[in-house]
Design a protein around this motif. Structure first.
Motif, mmCIF file in Angstrom:
data_model
loop_
_atom_site.group_PDB
_atom_site.id
_atom_site.type_symbol
_atom_site.label_atom_id
_atom_site.label_comp_id
_atom_site.label_asym_id
_atom_site.label_seq_id
_atom_site.Cartn_x
_atom_site.Cartn_y
_atom_site.Cartn_z
ATOM 1 N N MET A 62 0.679 -1.029 -0.015
ATOM 2 C CA MET A 62 0.057 -0.257 0.033
ATOM 3 C C MET A 62 0.850 1.389 0.051
ATOM 4 S SD MET A 62 -3.199 -0.894 2.481
ATOM 5 C CE MET A 62 -2.589 -2.159 3.515
ATOM 6 N N GLY A 63 2.051 1.187 0.337
ATOM 7 C CA GLY A 63 2.959 2.158 0.590
ATOM 8 C C GLY A 63 2.607 3.107 1.706
ATOM 9 N N LEU A 64 3.128 4.268 1.652
ATOM 10 C CA LEU A 64 2.872 5.161 2.985
ATOM 11 C C LEU A 64 1.453 5.349 3.573
ATOM 12 C CD1 LEU A 64 5.818 7.931 2.164
ATOM 13 C CD2 LEU A 64 5.955 6.306 3.928
ATOM 14 N N VAL A 65 0.673 5.421 2.680
ATOM 15 C CA VAL A 65 -0.884 5.732 3.234
ATOM 16 C C VAL A 65 -1.217 4.791 4.301
ATOM 17 C CG1 VAL A 65 -1.984 4.147 1.559
ATOM 18 C CG2 VAL A 65 -3.181 6.171 2.436
ATOM 19 N N GLN A 66 -0.547 3.486 4.199
ATOM 20 C CA GLN A 66 -0.778 2.477 5.427
ATOM 21 C C GLN A 66 -0.528 3.115 6.531
ATOM 22 O OE1 GLN A 66 1.598 0.898 7.281
ATOM 23 N NE2 GLN A 66 0.175 -0.301 8.478
ATOM 24 N N LYS A 67 0.154 4.347 6.813
ATOM 25 C CA LYS A 67 0.605 4.629 8.115
ATOM 26 C C LYS A 67 -0.509 5.564 8.905
ATOM 27 C CE LYS A 67 5.648 5.516 7.307
ATOM 28 N NZ LYS A 67 6.023 4.331 8.562
ATOM 29 N N LEU B 57 1.849 -7.355 -9.792
ATOM 30 C CA LEU B 57 2.714 -7.335 -10.910
ATOM 31 C C LEU B 57 3.969 -6.436 -10.899
ATOM 32 C CD1 LEU B 57 -0.220 -7.730 -13.621
ATOM 33 C CD2 LEU B 57 1.474 -9.261 -12.905
ATOM 34 N N ASN B 58 3.837 -5.103 -10.446
ATOM 35 C CA ASN B 58 4.755 -4.278 -10.546
ATOM 36 C C ASN B 58 5.775 -4.527 -9.528
ATOM 37 O OD1 ASN B 58 3.536 -2.834 -12.264
ATOM 38 N ND2 ASN B 58 2.738 -1.083 -11.282
ATOM 39 N N GLN B 59 5.420 -5.174 -8.290
ATOM 40 C CA GLN B 59 6.421 -5.444 -7.093
ATOM 41 C C GLN B 59 7.049 -4.067 -6.700
ATOM 42 O OE1 GLN B 59 6.857 -7.891 -5.049
ATOM 43 N NE2 GLN B 59 5.238 -9.036 -6.365
ATOM 44 N N ALA B 60 6.561 -2.968 -7.150
ATOM 45 C CA ALA B 60 7.090 -1.772 -6.562
ATOM 46 C C ALA B 60 6.156 -0.960 -5.620
ATOM 47 C CB ALA B 60 7.460 -0.631 -7.595
ATOM 48 N N THR B 61 6.626 -0.510 -4.580
ATOM 49 C CA THR B 61 5.501 0.099 -3.535
ATOM 50 C C THR B 61 4.996 1.416 -4.279
ATOM 51 O OG1 THR B 61 6.930 -0.606 -1.768
ATOM 52 C CG2 THR B 61 5.210 1.024 -1.148
ATOM 53 N N PRO B 62 3.544 1.646 -4.256
ATOM 54 C CA PRO B 62 3.137 2.647 -4.749
ATOM 55 C C PRO B 62 3.476 4.108 -4.026
ATOM 56 C CG PRO B 62 1.441 1.473 -3.836
ATOM 57 C CD PRO B 62 2.709 0.663 -3.827
ATOM 58 N N ASP B 63 3.486 5.070 -4.554
ATOM 59 C CA ASP B 63 3.658 6.355 -3.903
ATOM 60 C C ASP B 63 2.540 6.721 -3.442
ATOM 61 O OD1 ASP B 63 4.527 8.683 -2.786
ATOM 62 O OD2 ASP B 63 4.750 9.681 -4.565
ATOM 63 N N THR B 64 2.012 6.581 -2.238
ATOM 64 C CA THR B 64 0.858 7.248 -1.818
ATOM 65 C C THR B 64 0.855 8.082 -0.538
ATOM 66 O OG1 THR B 64 1.040 5.109 -0.190
ATOM 67 C CG2 THR B 64 -0.613 4.989 -2.260
ATOM 68 N N SER B 65 1.838 8.788 -0.550
ATOM 69 C CA SER B 65 2.359 9.810 0.451
ATOM 70 C C SER B 65 1.505 10.886 0.519
ATOM 71 C CB SER B 65 3.981 10.100 0.528
ATOM 72 O OG SER B 65 3.995 10.683 -0.853
ATOM 73 N N GLY B 66 1.134 11.437 -0.620
ATOM 74 C CA GLY B 66 -0.072 12.300 -0.761
ATOM 75 C C GLY B 66 -1.150 12.142 0.281
ATOM 76 N N TYR B 67 -1.717 11.039 0.044
ATOM 77 C CA TYR B 67 -2.909 10.559 0.994
ATOM 78 C C TYR B 67 -2.435 10.467 2.309
ATOM 79 C CZ TYR B 67 -5.162 9.352 -3.468
ATOM 80 O OH TYR B 67 -5.461 9.591 -4.677
ATOM 81 N N MET B 68 -1.246 9.980 2.658
ATOM 82 C CA MET B 68 -0.733 9.793 4.220
ATOM 83 C C MET B 68 -0.725 11.233 4.679
ATOM 84 S SD MET B 68 2.723 8.822 5.835
ATOM 85 C CE MET B 68 3.473 10.276 5.297
#
Lengths: 232, 78, 251
Positions: free
Chosen positions: A36-41, B11-22
């Protein structure tokens, strides 16, 4: 005027330090979840807020029953304080959950049991505040408010059940891993520690806030009585 | 639809950038909490002001009712 | 139980001690008698004035007509939304009736008279609730065939009638209690729906789902959970209302 408490300022500082510590832990101690990335925080404070909300409504129920049994206005003040803090934290839970849902579920909102129940709960307690606002007589207001707290609280699990009969996609991180839920993840030890600490911190914060709100209610009652005495 | 999001991630195996939402999430958490604290503070301050005014009025009432001691007339006017 | 631990000076109960004693002496037979008396009083008043049921009825028909235009009810859409329309109509009309029936009591001072009578107060509650329930059933009995006629769909199914019986029981059980609270508030006209709707949501969801189950001819397995939920809701809220009604009318 109600006497100042000596413990309360200490609790204020403890709460502040704890909240800062928990925030630090969330950002610098807990690892980033890979899928999920950073949003999981947001999960840590999302669940902790939900916990405070439930705690608030639970305390309100107990206070409501206690009020009906004893007719002691102290319980009415506790009940109102608990409901108000509960509403604020449930609101945080809903908004933050919705922000999390956008990247993970690909939608801001879905009519899932938990989301719907949380919304209905907010409406129940908003109605509670409107009921209080509509009654001037303090004794009657307290009595009706206590009755409504009890009715509202009973309806919540039934609402949850009624929507649960449909399928849910909300993840259950604690307890069972339902494979149909989207956004579930396994907690690493560091995540678990951060999570537990957040729950603890928010519980302390709850006590601090409800205490302040009760004092506010007591002061409001004193002012009300003073006004009444002067108008006679 | 929900499953698809997961599959794409796998499939991408890469962590998506969801920092904006965080960031948005934590802004909401702290701003709602601060707003509530502010509302508690403002309500308390207003009540304290009310309380002081009411107490003053009560004091004046008490003086009015008491057998008037010799004092300047203005203070009795209000 | 309401008098326990109350400061004797400020308590409104103490003045009524003799009635409290009388209430204790009242037996099961007089409970039933009081309940029927209250119900009979409501029915007789309604027979004379016809203001509650007629208002509910006209309102229901209006809602059905408005839905027709609001939703562009072509036959296909209609099949899936009928139970929703039916319940929204019943719930809104019900609020009207609940509000009115309590407001009449309050305005004419009947409520105070009733409360001074040496009968168990919950008997008054059950009498009022039964009256409100009957009014809703009368309205339902008229709008079901009317809807069937207007939209060329048969709503007179045994299952649907069962759901309406069960759903309206829970609705009036909570509604009567909350309307007794709402009429004593300053904001009484707007307060009842706001208090009532969030609390009846489970009963409403179950009723709509069960009704549409019967209308679409689903298997009993799919309908049963909703019926169970309705029965549970009815039982829980009747019991809760029974326990707290004293506090709503106490003074």
């Amino acid at each position: 005027m109600p006497a100042k408490s000596r413990v309360l300022p200490v609790l204020d500082w403890i709460s502040l330090v704890l909240v800062l510590a928990a925030t630090g832990m969330v950002f610098f101690y807990a690892p980033t979840e890979e899928v999920m990335g950073l949003v999981q925080k947001v999960f840590y404070f999302h669940v902790a807020s939900a916990w405070v909300g439930m705690l608030g409504f639970g305390v309100a129920l107990v206070a409501g029953i206690a009020y009906l049994r004893t007719a002691n206005p102290k319980w009415d003040q506790i009940e109102l304080a608990a409901v108000e803090v509960g509403i604020v934290y449930l609101l945080i839970t809903i908004i933050v959950g919705s922000i999390w849902a956008k990247p993970i579920w690909n939608t801001w909102w879905t009519w899932d049991p938990r989301l719907t129940t949380a919304t209905v709960m907010e409406l129940v307690y908003a109605a509670y505040l409107m009921l209080r606002a509509g009654i001037e007589d303090t004794e009657r207001r307290a009595r009706f408010a206590a009755v409504y707290t009890i009715l509202g609280f009973i309806s919540v699990p039934l609402t949850f059940l009624s929507i649960r009969i449909f399928r849910t996609i909300h993840p259950v991180v604690i307890g069972s891993g339902d494979p149909t839920a989207t956004g579930t993840f396994a907690m690493t030890p560091k995540m678990l520690q951060t999570f537990m600490f957040s729950l603890f911190v928010f519980s302390v914060l709850f006590v601090d806030l409800i205490w302040h709100r009760i004092r506010l209610g007591r002061l409001a009652d004193t002012v009300e009585q003073l006004k009444l005495r002067l108008s006679q | 639809m929900m499953g698809m999001v997961n599959t794409v991630f796998l499939l991408n195996q890469a962590t998506p950038d969801t920092s904006g939402y965080m960031i948005a999430g934590y802004i909401v958490i702290f701003s709602v909490m601060l707003l509530y604290l502010l509302s508690l503070f403002i309500r308390r301050r207003n009540l304290e002001k009310d309380y002081e005014t009411l107490e003053e009025i009560e004091k004046m009432d008490a003086e009015k009712k008491a057998p008037a001691p010799p004092r300047p007339a203005e203070s009795l006017q209000k | 139980m309401s008098g326990q631990g109350v400061d004797p000076v400020s308590s409104p109960i103490t003045g009524l001690k003799t009635q409290e004693d009388a209430r204790q002496e009242s037996t099961g037979a007089s409970f039933l008698g009081a309940m029927i008396a209250v119900l009979w009083k409501d029915l007789a008043a309604e027979m004379r004035s016809r203001e509650v049921v007629s208002a509910m009825l006209v309102f229901s028909i209006l809602v059905i007509v408005i839905f027709n235009f609001a939703l562009e009810l072509d036959p296909q859409v209609r099949a899936s939304v009928t139970s929703g329309i039916l319940w929204v109509t019943l719930v809104f009309a019900g609020t009207l009736g609940l509000n009115r029936s309590m407001a009449i009591e309050k305005d004419r001072g009947c409520l105070d008279g009733l409360l001074l009578a040496p009968v168990d107060r919950t008997a008054i509650y059950f009498g009022k609730a039964l009256g409100n329930w009957l009014f809703m059933l009368i309205v339902a009995a008229i709008i079901l065939p009317l809807y069937s006629l207007l939209y060329n769909a048969n709503l007179l199914l045994g299952g649907l009638i069962l759901v309406i019986l069960l759903g309206t029981v829970g609705y009036t059980a909570v509604g009567t209690l909350l309307s007794a609270m709402a009429v004593q508030a300053r904001t009484r006209d707007i307060l009842l729906p706001i208090l009532l709707f969030p609390v009846v949501i489970p009963a409403l969801i179950a009723s709509v789902k069960a009704s549409s189950g019967y209308l679409q001819g689903l298997e009993m397995v799919d309908i049963q959970p909703w019926l169970n939920l309705l029965i549970a809701y009815d039982a829980i809220f009747i019991a809760a209302a029974f326990m707290v009604f004293d506090f709503v009318v106490e003074e």
